[in-house]
Motif scaffolding. Sequence first.
Motif, mmCIF file in Angstrom:
data_model
loop_
_atom_site.group_PDB
_atom_site.id
_atom_site.type_symbol
_atom_site.label_atom_id
_atom_site.label_comp_id
_atom_site.label_asym_id
_atom_site.label_seq_id
_atom_site.Cartn_x
_atom_site.Cartn_y
_atom_site.Cartn_z
ATOM 1 N N ASP A 16 0.793 -1.237 0.000
ATOM 2 C CA ASP A 16 0.000 0.000 0.000
ATOM 3 C C ASP A 16 0.825 1.287 0.000
ATOM 4 O O ASP A 16 0.297 2.362 0.266
ATOM 5 C CB ASP A 16 -0.977 0.043 1.198
ATOM 6 C CG ASP A 16 -2.141 -0.901 0.999
ATOM 7 O OD1 ASP A 16 -2.525 -1.121 -0.157
ATOM 8 O OD2 ASP A 16 -2.633 -1.430 2.008
ATOM 9 N N GLN A 67 0.951 6.621 0.894
ATOM 10 C CA GLN A 67 0.394 5.453 1.571
ATOM 11 C C GLN A 67 -1.122 5.470 1.358
ATOM 12 O O GLN A 67 -1.787 6.448 1.710
ATOM 13 C CB GLN A 67 0.704 5.521 3.074
ATOM 14 C CG GLN A 67 0.253 4.291 3.825
ATOM 15 C CD GLN A 67 0.585 4.413 5.296
ATOM 16 O OE1 GLN A 67 0.441 5.487 5.880
ATOM 17 N NE2 GLN A 67 1.030 3.338 5.884
ATOM 18 N N ALA A 68 -1.645 4.403 0.777
ATOM 19 C CA ALA A 68 -3.077 4.329 0.472
ATOM 20 C C ALA A 68 -3.841 3.989 1.745
ATOM 21 O O ALA A 68 -3.916 2.832 2.147
ATOM 22 C CB ALA A 68 -3.327 3.288 -0.609
ATOM 23 N N ARG A 74 -6.015 5.955 -2.162
ATOM 24 C CA ARG A 74 -6.195 4.688 -2.890
ATOM 25 C C ARG A 74 -6.318 4.961 -4.394
ATOM 26 O O ARG A 74 -5.695 4.298 -5.217
ATOM 27 C CB ARG A 74 -7.456 3.991 -2.351
ATOM 28 C CG ARG A 74 -7.767 2.648 -2.963
ATOM 29 C CD ARG A 74 -6.908 1.529 -2.415
ATOM 30 N NE ARG A 74 -7.114 1.274 -1.008
ATOM 31 C CZ ARG A 74 -8.088 0.484 -0.520
ATOM 32 N NH1 ARG A 74 -8.911 -0.122 -1.353
ATOM 33 N NH2 ARG A 74 -8.222 0.294 0.767
ATOM 34 N N ALA A 77 -2.945 5.868 -5.780
ATOM 35 C CA ALA A 77 -2.046 4.703 -5.860
ATOM 36 C C ALA A 77 -2.445 3.772 -7.012
ATOM 37 O O ALA A 77 -1.618 2.999 -7.497
ATOM 38 C CB ALA A 77 -2.069 3.937 -4.541
ATOM 39 N N GLU A 78 -3.699 3.863 -7.457
ATOM 40 C CA GLU A 78 -4.143 2.978 -8.545
ATOM 41 C C GLU A 78 -3.866 3.555 -9.932
ATOM 42 O O GLU A 78 -4.032 2.866 -10.936
ATOM 43 C CB GLU A 78 -5.641 2.659 -8.382
ATOM 44 C CG GLU A 78 -5.877 1.653 -7.258
ATOM 45 C CD GLU A 78 -7.338 1.473 -6.869
ATOM 46 O OE1 GLU A 78 -8.209 2.107 -7.487
ATOM 47 O OE2 GLU A 78 -7.589 0.694 -5.924
#
Length: 287
Positions: A16, A67-68, A74, A77-78
């Motif tokens: 993550d 950091q997700a 999130r 990070a994707e």
Amino acid sequence: MAVEHKIVQKQMLAPDVVSVWLQAQQIARVRKPGQFIILRIAEGSERLPLTIADVDPAAGTIRLIVQAVGKTTRQLAELEVGQAIRDVVGPLGKPTHLENFGHAVCVGGGVGTAVVYPIAQALAGLGNKVTAIVGGRTKDYVILESELAQFCTEVIPTTDDGSYGRKGFVTTALKDLLDGSPNPPIKAIYAVGPVPMMKAVSELTRPYAIYTVVSLNPIMVDGTGMCGGCRVTVNGKSQFACVDGPEFDGHLVDFDELSDRLKTYREAESQALKRYEQHQCKLKGTL
Ligand code: FAD
Ligand code: NAD
Ligand code: FES
């Protein structure tokens, strides 16, 4: 004309935790260690504050280490190489106070290591002996150790479970270092990580009377000192972390108030993440 902020490089550093290099030419040219940006992934997205972990002025790129933990991190990070971020504002915040102290220690807790990384680099550049202590829950969560080793005199990894490096929190290794008659003596400590860690480091260094700097991560909205969202109490006075910080003297920070304020939107944040996860599952046909 809108400026493109394309992701040009992406790497997983830990579960993550992702490192991305993205185009941000102007910011790459003028940013100083300790500063951050606020980005919006798309029109209408939440504003997300992130430290500028590194820059490549020649390539016009900046590095973010994320950091997700919730919906927006999130989503970020994707994203993949080639995709673009809608807007990036910065550099924001006051640069780190840097000088030749002789010997400085940089303490990174988890993803907080991404925030001390540029500070350690700058301190080494000024001729300091720099010792880094980098902690993670387990071996997989210790990040940037080999990158820090390129300019730090010593890098001490720690893990809570003893799966790598010294067993225990970063504070265990720091206490040993302080009590070991370091040469030259330690004159400055920069600590970034979870709020309880920054509080623990500050309490540890207080009796040694060593200058201790922490980088605070309150909830931020505008990043310009207008909304009051990032209010923190330092030496009994209200300060706005986005313009007066984000770095402050750790011996003067009211960490308990910061912890409380970070919980303000916890229910809404967890609902937003749940909705996002359900939406992603629907898209993938797994719901
Ligand atoms: P949310 O839905 O907002 O929250 C998910 C969880 O994270 C909740 O449990 C919540 O309590 C917690 N949380 C929410 N906001 C914050 C916050 N500001 N700090 C800590 N925890 C929070 N993160 C990085 O990964 N890398 C960085 O380099 C980095 N630099 C930062 C620099 C500054 C100046 C500030 C203020 C924050 C920085 N952060 C960094 C933290 C990051 O901005 C938050 O993790 C992010 O806003 C969470 O957004 P979210 O929508 O994904 O999660
Ligand atoms: P984590 O909870 O896994 O902790 C990382 C390390 O910090 C641990 O291995 C330990 O060595 C140390 N630590 C934790 N609690 C401690 C305590 N009570 N006393 C002493 N040491 C302690 O961290 P994580 O999941 O990687 O999360 C990183 C944290 O850093 C998040 O809370 C995030 O909000 C914060 N952060 C802060 C900034 C900032 O600008 N200040 C930026 C990014 C992230
Ligand atoms: Fe609004 Fe700092 S984020 S005052």
